[in-house]
Design an enzyme around this catalytic site. Structure first.
Site, PDB file in Angstrom:
ATOM      1  N   GLU A  38      90.646  55.128  14.456  1.00 13.79           N
ATOM      2  CA  GLU A  38      89.220  55.236  14.101  1.00 13.79           C
ATOM      3  C   GLU A  38      89.003  54.943  12.614  1.00 13.79           C
ATOM      4  O   GLU A  38      88.043  54.284  12.252  1.00 13.79           O
ATOM      5  CB  GLU A  38      88.661  56.617  14.471  1.00 13.79           C
ATOM      6  CG  GLU A  38      88.528  56.854  15.969  1.00 13.79           C
ATOM      7  CD  GLU A  38      87.628  55.844  16.669  1.00 13.79           C
ATOM      8  OE1 GLU A  38      86.765  55.240  16.012  1.00 13.79           O
ATOM      9  OE2 GLU A  38      87.804  55.644  17.894  1.00 13.79           O
ATOM     10  N   CYS A 184      76.216  43.217  25.665  1.00 16.38           N
ATOM     11  CA  CYS A 184      74.952  43.611  25.030  1.00 16.38           C
ATOM     12  C   CYS A 184      75.105  43.491  23.506  1.00 16.38           C
ATOM     13  O   CYS A 184      74.997  44.453  22.768  1.00 16.38           O
ATOM     14  CB  CYS A 184      74.574  45.037  25.442  1.00 16.38           C
ATOM     15  SG  CYS A 184      72.887  45.450  24.995  1.00 16.38           S
ATOM     16  N   CYS A 191      72.243  39.121  29.162  1.00 21.10           N
ATOM     17  CA  CYS A 191      71.611  39.951  30.189  1.00 21.10           C
ATOM     18  C   CYS A 191      71.892  39.421  31.592  1.00 21.10           C
ATOM     19  O   CYS A 191      71.997  40.197  32.539  1.00 21.10           O
ATOM     20  CB  CYS A 191      70.105  40.013  29.964  1.00 21.10           C
ATOM     21  SG  CYS A 191      69.660  40.673  28.355  1.00 21.10           S
ATOM     22  N   CYS A 194      74.966  41.000  32.827  1.00 22.73           N
ATOM     23  CA  CYS A 194      75.136  42.414  32.467  1.00 22.73           C
ATOM     24  C   CYS A 194      75.041  43.305  33.710  1.00 22.73           C
ATOM     25  O   CYS A 194      74.119  43.148  34.519  1.00 22.73           O
ATOM     26  CB  CYS A 194      74.047  42.808  31.462  1.00 22.73           C
ATOM     27  SG  CYS A 194      74.138  44.559  31.033  1.00 22.73           S
ATOM     28  N   CYS A 200      67.644  47.805  33.250  1.00 26.99           N
ATOM     29  CA  CYS A 200      67.507  47.855  31.789  1.00 26.99           C
ATOM     30  C   CYS A 200      66.065  47.591  31.381  1.00 26.99           C
ATOM     31  O   CYS A 200      65.496  46.551  31.711  1.00 26.99           O
ATOM     32  CB  CYS A 200      68.423  46.830  31.146  1.00 26.99           C
ATOM     33  SG  CYS A 200      68.165  46.704  29.382  1.00 26.99           S
TER      34      CYS A 200
HETATM   35  S1  SF4 Z   1      70.397  43.840  30.419  1.00 29.85           S
HETATM   36 FE1  SF4 Z   1      69.975  45.386  28.849  1.00 29.85          FE
HETATM   37  S2  SF4 Z   1      71.911  46.432  28.491  1.00 29.85           S
HETATM   38 FE2  SF4 Z   1      72.350  44.516  29.535  1.00 29.85          FE
HETATM   39  S3  SF4 Z   1      72.740  42.987  27.933  1.00 29.85           S
HETATM   40 FE3  SF4 Z   1      70.588  42.871  28.418  1.00 29.85          FE
HETATM   41  S4  SF4 Z   1      69.578  44.224  26.952  1.00 29.85           S
HETATM   42 FE4  SF4 Z   1      71.764  44.796  26.980  1.00 29.85          FE
END
Ligand code: SF4
Length: 277
Positions: A38, A184, A191, A194, A200
């Site tokens: 860390e 993200c 997205c 994702c 989201c």
């Molecule tokens: S869908 Fe939402 S969480 Fe996923 S990459 Fe896009 S902004 Fe980020």
């Protein structure tokens, strides 16, 4: 909020199972190893930090071994990482831990030099399995976007119990870190691939905005005009206004842009037609 949080955990942890980054220190609960990685990874890209971590843990497998070394040796090994204050604080921490022992410092790791709230929570989660969020920039970004939260800190204060309920905090923290650094990302989040995309808020708001932007846009009006002209060869501007329920000024902007693109011609009698040249 509880349902949305539950969905986040489900989708995220399935994704994490197949996509997690594998590092040695992710398979240990030794607080010294966690502290070491860390501190080294503060302001340092993780793959680079990992190279230094391997060197340090080999030479200093325990805080005692580092405390018996010299600052000069540590700074020499630190060379190339920058922010030398981190090395100094790590050395001081090793002395304090050797003197008191981790078990006597637990859970107040902020007493160690160079340990702030994030590092404290990382040690508590990764070494002790405590139900806490290690809120780094990746976690903040993902949670802020997913919940469209004004302040992630406020959100975490209110809802971290939901987030941490029935999950291993270590998996949750690492999964959010991995998602934040690979999908993200701060610019150009991916997205479309994702695992959280369905629920989201940021993604939903963006999709809604793009529909809104198209509705009533010049692009939409251009499409409507071309559709009318395909059906009836010629049409007056007045009639376009009537059929599209748009004001003439907007229609003229769309017509001018279509004319500039060579798609239609405006006749002298205020009639337009498809440009057949
Ligand atoms: S869908 Fe939402 S969480 Fe996923 S990459 Fe896009 S902004 Fe980020």
């Amino acid at each position: 909020m509880e349902t949305k949080t539950k969905k986040l955990k489900e989708s995220l942890l399935i994704w994490y199972k197949n996509n997690k980054r594998s590092f040695n220190w992710r398979h240990t609960n030794d607080p010294w190893k966690i502290l070491l990685i860390e501190i080294i990874s503060q302001q340092t890209q993780i793959n680079r930090a990992n190279i230094y971590y391997q060197k340090f843990i080999k030479k200093f497998p325990t805080p005692e071994s580092m405390s018996r070394s010299t600052l000069k040796t540590i700074l020499k090994m630190w060379s190339g990482l920058g922010y030398n204050n981190r090395a100094i604080r790590l050395y001081e921490s090793s002395k304090l831990i050797s003197e008191k022992g981790f078990k006597n410092i637990y859970p107040n790791f902020e007493l160690l030099p160079g340990v702030g709230q994030y590092t404290k929570n990382a040690i508590l989660s990764f070494a002790y399995g405590e139900k806490v969020l290690a809120l780094d920039t990746n976690l903040e970004r993902v949670l802020t976007r997913y919940f469209a939260a004004d302040s992630t800190k406020d959100y975490v204060k209110k809802y971290s119990d939901f987030l941490l309920k029935d999950v291993d905090s270590r998996d949750l923290n690492q999964a959010l870190m991995d998602l934040g650094s690979s999908i993200c990302t701060s610019s150009n989040p991916k997205c479309n691939i994702c695992p959280l995309e369905k629920n989201c808020k940021k993604y939903i708001i963006r999709s809604e905005n793009s529909v809104e932007k198209f509705e009533g846009s010049n692009r939409e009006l251009r499409g409507k005009i071309i559709k009318l002209l395909v059906m009836q060869n010629q049409i007056t501007i007045k009639n376009i206004a009537k059929k599209t329920s748009e004001d003439e000024e907007k229609i003229m902007t769309a017509i001018n842009s279509l004319e500039n693109d060579g798609l239609l011609k405006v006749r002298k009698n205020n009639t337009v037609e498809i440009n057949s040249n």
